[in-house]
Design an enzyme around this catalytic site. Sequence first.
Site, PDB file in Angstrom:
ATOM      1  NE  ARG A 107      -0.883  71.676  90.435  1.00  0.00           N
ATOM      2  CZ  ARG A 107      -0.193  72.806  90.296  1.00  0.00           C
ATOM      3  NH1 ARG A 107      -0.754  74.057  90.045  1.00  0.00           N
ATOM      4  NH2 ARG A 107       1.346  72.840  90.134  1.00  0.00           N
ATOM      5  CB  CYS A 148     -21.672  63.784  57.242  1.00  0.00           C
ATOM      6  SG  CYS A 148     -22.693  64.838  56.037  1.00  0.00           S
ATOM      7  N   GLY A 202       1.244  79.097  86.780  1.00  0.00           N
ATOM      8  CA  GLY A 202       2.364  80.293  86.920  1.00  0.00           C
ATOM      9  C   GLY A 202       2.047  81.558  86.299  1.00  0.00           C
ATOM     10  CE  LYS A 232      -1.778  77.526  94.997  1.00  0.00           C
ATOM     11  NZ  LYS A 232      -1.388  78.806  94.338  1.00  0.00           N
ATOM     12  CG  HIS A 279      -9.767  71.601  49.240  1.00  0.00           C
ATOM     13  ND1 HIS A 279      -8.553  71.374  48.945  1.00  0.00           N
ATOM     14  CD2 HIS A 279     -10.563  70.403  48.703  1.00  0.00           C
ATOM     15  CE1 HIS A 279      -8.367  70.320  48.503  1.00  0.00           C
ATOM     16  NE2 HIS A 279      -9.625  69.610  48.133  1.00  0.00           N
ATOM     17  CE1 TYR A 335     -24.653  59.779  59.950  1.00  0.00           C
ATOM     18  CE2 TYR A 335     -26.785  58.769  59.992  1.00  0.00           C
ATOM     19  CZ  TYR A 335     -25.730  59.312  59.409  1.00  0.00           C
ATOM     20  OH  TYR A 335     -26.037  59.628  58.177  1.00  0.00           O
ATOM     21  CG  MET A 368      -2.936  85.124  87.795  1.00  0.00           C
ATOM     22  SD  MET A 368      -4.690  84.783  88.358  1.00  0.00           S
ATOM     23  CE  MET A 368      -4.638  82.967  88.583  1.00  0.00           C
ATOM     24  NE  ARG A 373       1.918  79.650  98.074  1.00  0.00           N
ATOM     25  CZ  ARG A 373       2.862  79.023  97.896  1.00  0.00           C
ATOM     26  NH1 ARG A 373       3.011  78.770  96.456  1.00  0.00           N
ATOM     27  NH2 ARG A 373       3.888  78.774  98.755  1.00  0.00           N
ATOM     28  CB  SER A 387     -26.481  63.346  56.479  1.00  0.00           C
ATOM     29  OG  SER A 387     -25.350  63.619  57.165  1.00  0.00           O
TER      30      SER A 387
HETATM   31  C1  PEP Z   1     -21.175  70.063  54.928  1.00  0.00           C
HETATM   32  O1  PEP Z   1     -21.353  70.930  54.129  1.00  0.00           O
HETATM   33  O2  PEP Z   1     -21.300  70.194  56.006  1.00  0.00           O
HETATM   34  C2  PEP Z   1     -20.466  68.811  54.050  1.00  0.00           C
HETATM   35  C3  PEP Z   1     -20.453  67.742  54.719  1.00  0.00           C
HETATM   36  O3  PEP Z   1     -20.312  69.006  52.835  1.00  0.00           O
HETATM   37  P1  PEP Z   1     -19.000  69.563  52.107  1.00  0.00           P
HETATM   38  O4  PEP Z   1     -18.275  69.838  53.266  1.00  0.00           O
HETATM   39  O5  PEP Z   1     -18.569  68.646  51.162  1.00  0.00           O
HETATM   40  O6  PEP Z   1     -19.652  70.725  51.457  1.00  0.00           O
END
Ligand code: PEP
Length: 905
Positions: free
Chosen positions: A372, A862, A128, A49, A488, A882, A130, A119, A795
């Site tokens: 803002r 991954c 809002g 502000k 999971h 990647y 403070m 303010r 990976s």
């Molecule tokens: C991991 O462990 O990051 C992975 C991609 O394999 P999972 O989650 O299946 O164990």
Amino acid sequence: MSARARGGRRGSRQGRGRTGGRAGGRRVFFFGDGRADGRASQRDTLGGKGANLAEMTRLGLPVPPGFTIATAVAKAFAEGGGRVPAGVLREARAALARVERIMGARFGDPEHPLLLSVRSGSPVSMPGMMDTVLNLGLSDQTVAGLAERAGERFAWDSYRRFVQMFGDVVLGVPHERFEACLESVRDEVGASEDTQLGAGDLRRVTREYLEIVRAHTGAAFPQDPPEQLERAIAAVFRSWNNERAVRYRRLHGISDSLGTAVNVQAMVFGNMGEGCATGVAFTRDPNTGDKRFYGEYLENAQGEDVVAGIRTPQPINEASRSGSSLPSLEQQMPAVYRKLLRIAKRLERHYRDMQDIEFTVQQGRLWLLQTRTGKRTPTAAVRIAVDLVKERMLRREQAVCRVDPAQLDRLLHPTLDPNVRRDVLARGLPASPGAAVGAIVFSADVAEARAKAGEKVILVRAETSPDDIHGLHAAEGVLTTRGGMTSHAAVVARGMGKPCVVGCGAARIDEAARTLRVGGRELGEGDALTLDGTTGEVMAGRLPTVTPELGGAFTELMGWADRLRRLRVRTNADTPHDARVGREFGAEGIGLCRTEHMFFEPARVIAVREMILATTREERVRALAKLEPVQQSDFAGIFRAMDGLPVTVRLLDPPLHEFLPQNDDEIRELAEALDTGPAEVRARVDALREFNPMLGHRGCRLGITFPEIYEMQVRAILRAAREVAGEGIRVEPEIMIPLVAHESELARLRALVTREAARVLGDRPNIGLRVGTMIEVPRAALTAGAIAASADFFSFGTNDLTQMTYALSRDDAGRFLPEYIEMGILEDDPFVSIDESGIGELMRIAVQRGRAARADLTLGLCGEHGGDPKSVRFCHALGLDYVSCSPYRVPIARLAAAQAAVGER
Ligand code: PEP
Ligand code: MG
């Protein structure tokens, strides 16, 4: 250069002399009459502000003069035991003298009193959260002077507002006391609204307020304006640590160390009668992003009346009308409206972004109280970013950085209607975004049955296992009472794009009674439940949802992002359907296909169990032979969906007992299939149990001890590849070995893959197979050089890598990790954002040693972090090739990768 702008520069030099700089920097920043010590870039010092008030003043816009006490003082205030340093008060007095000169009124003057607003304003907007005090400087003495100049009614109305606000914010008098008093006076005189109270009534209300303060605090209301100011400044500093502000910061990941600035500014009045108003306006529609000036206002009112929603606001123009029949600002005060519109356009051009503006009109004169960057929906964020490029206010790379990648989550999923009140029963971890509404079910089978009958259901479990996959498929959303962000349920739901809340420890499930006890309520099977997977909130009943639209602007912005980024983005997909969704969202391949997820189709699980419980190699090979054709057809489907793009298939990873029967019915069914008795099956199941399955017989260890499993999978992959290639589709299979810890494991399994490949493909394979490994065990990261000798690619499996490096169970962390974050021990959940200094360091080592051993090694990630913007930026910086994430998070990763690339320029 305009005279005003030149004045601004001169002013800033003078300002230093008058308000007094000191070693270590200025602490009080004056602004007014075209001159300002600060500027927009000083957000950290002045708060949002304060920085913008200074900037608007420099632009020559009509801003009431004032000064900003820097955020650094907040720290001194807290360390000094809640006292504003004397030097700061001296500087503030000097700045106040300049405000007085500009306004032609004096603070505390009984004849012509200057009134002030005090303010808060932190570097990051905390709307809002403070405190604010308005009309400061009124007392039994000065109210008379104000009455003389502006009328009795106005003066007493201002005084009673001030006593109430100061009483509440500074003196801690519960505001209900004041409300009750006001209501009883209203009742007595038969007024339905405050505006119907006369000067005499308001004087009486004020007197009673002063008594309420005396009764509550045991002391008279402070009548000395300088004392009022000092105490109000202190109260605003203190409000940085009030409960709601602290909670807001936790929720939004805002650091406690930022502190708030305090803005002290001359009051202007939108409640002085005729020709007065106060309102807010957006330079574009914050819901849709449409380019239309949009806003509302109240005639004869003060700012807090708009917020309090006491009266129905009027539209500022036709575009803002949406059903209202009240006259607009454009109709009521056309000259003021035109000026406001001109200023709004100028501010938007200046800041190159949509602005949210607060204004007040005092007797026909327009004042700006704040500007803002306007908060907006994800749809509007995308639309505005793209439009601003077309209007030549932004370059493409700037537009790409204007949209928060995390916001895209909400663009891709239905969300709860923001206009509906939420009755939150409990909160868990926000594992997969979006809103889900349905009837509670406690088992996957019931979920499937009821969904088949056309009912929308929410699967509620302590935790889920691969056995529940059909229930997850059938449900609208999932709630678990245990588990963390890579449990999971979280991983699977995210993959399916289903809302999911995990680790909701405040909820208790009674499996036998089929009840869910949560937030003091007991809900049974079939009762309605709503989940918000974006916030982790659990609510009873069915709340309405809204489905956002992905317009052309989204495609356009993502196209720009793709041209800017270096990091590629793949998707984690286990089925042809997920593969297609990922591809539609822009995935450039599959980075992880978890083959085990295919094992749970009801038609296959029996064969899988036969394979696991086999006591001889022959028995196992027989069971595997049943699985081979179905695996082959699954892989063929995925290869077709990914025509021309690489597909990384991971060989079997989880401990085998995860696939085993859990209850008596399943044991009986399996016994029949195996032509044996339930007792025998139960004994074999027990024999397979492990103390630490996550560190047990899983991953490549299965492939080493039961090579026939991996051999079958390799054959299925390559036969599928050959079959699909025969259809003229380009296939790029990559086989990935999980949980490798030692180079010998990989060397041995690579040999297995090569052997099987030769068998399937013959001497002249026309399919370019690549073989690589996950890096998900700390030892593998440390010995990456040796491991790279047998790998075409790495990976990073950051789920397991985090679990094993942090000694933090993926499935149990939900029990205590939220407290760690709440207590500030950890800033982020390491299963959500890569822990850069720990797990990240291991990754750095692996990248370095892997590439040193093999320059053409492909590097990817991954784990679930592949869809987290912060982690994506880290992967970019690390030089990975990647990241791979669940299909719905592919656009998030694409945008985050582009922002990382832009940030590097
Ligand atoms: C991991 O462990 O990051 C992975 C991609 O394999 P999972 O989650 O299946 O164990
Ligand atoms: Mg893993």
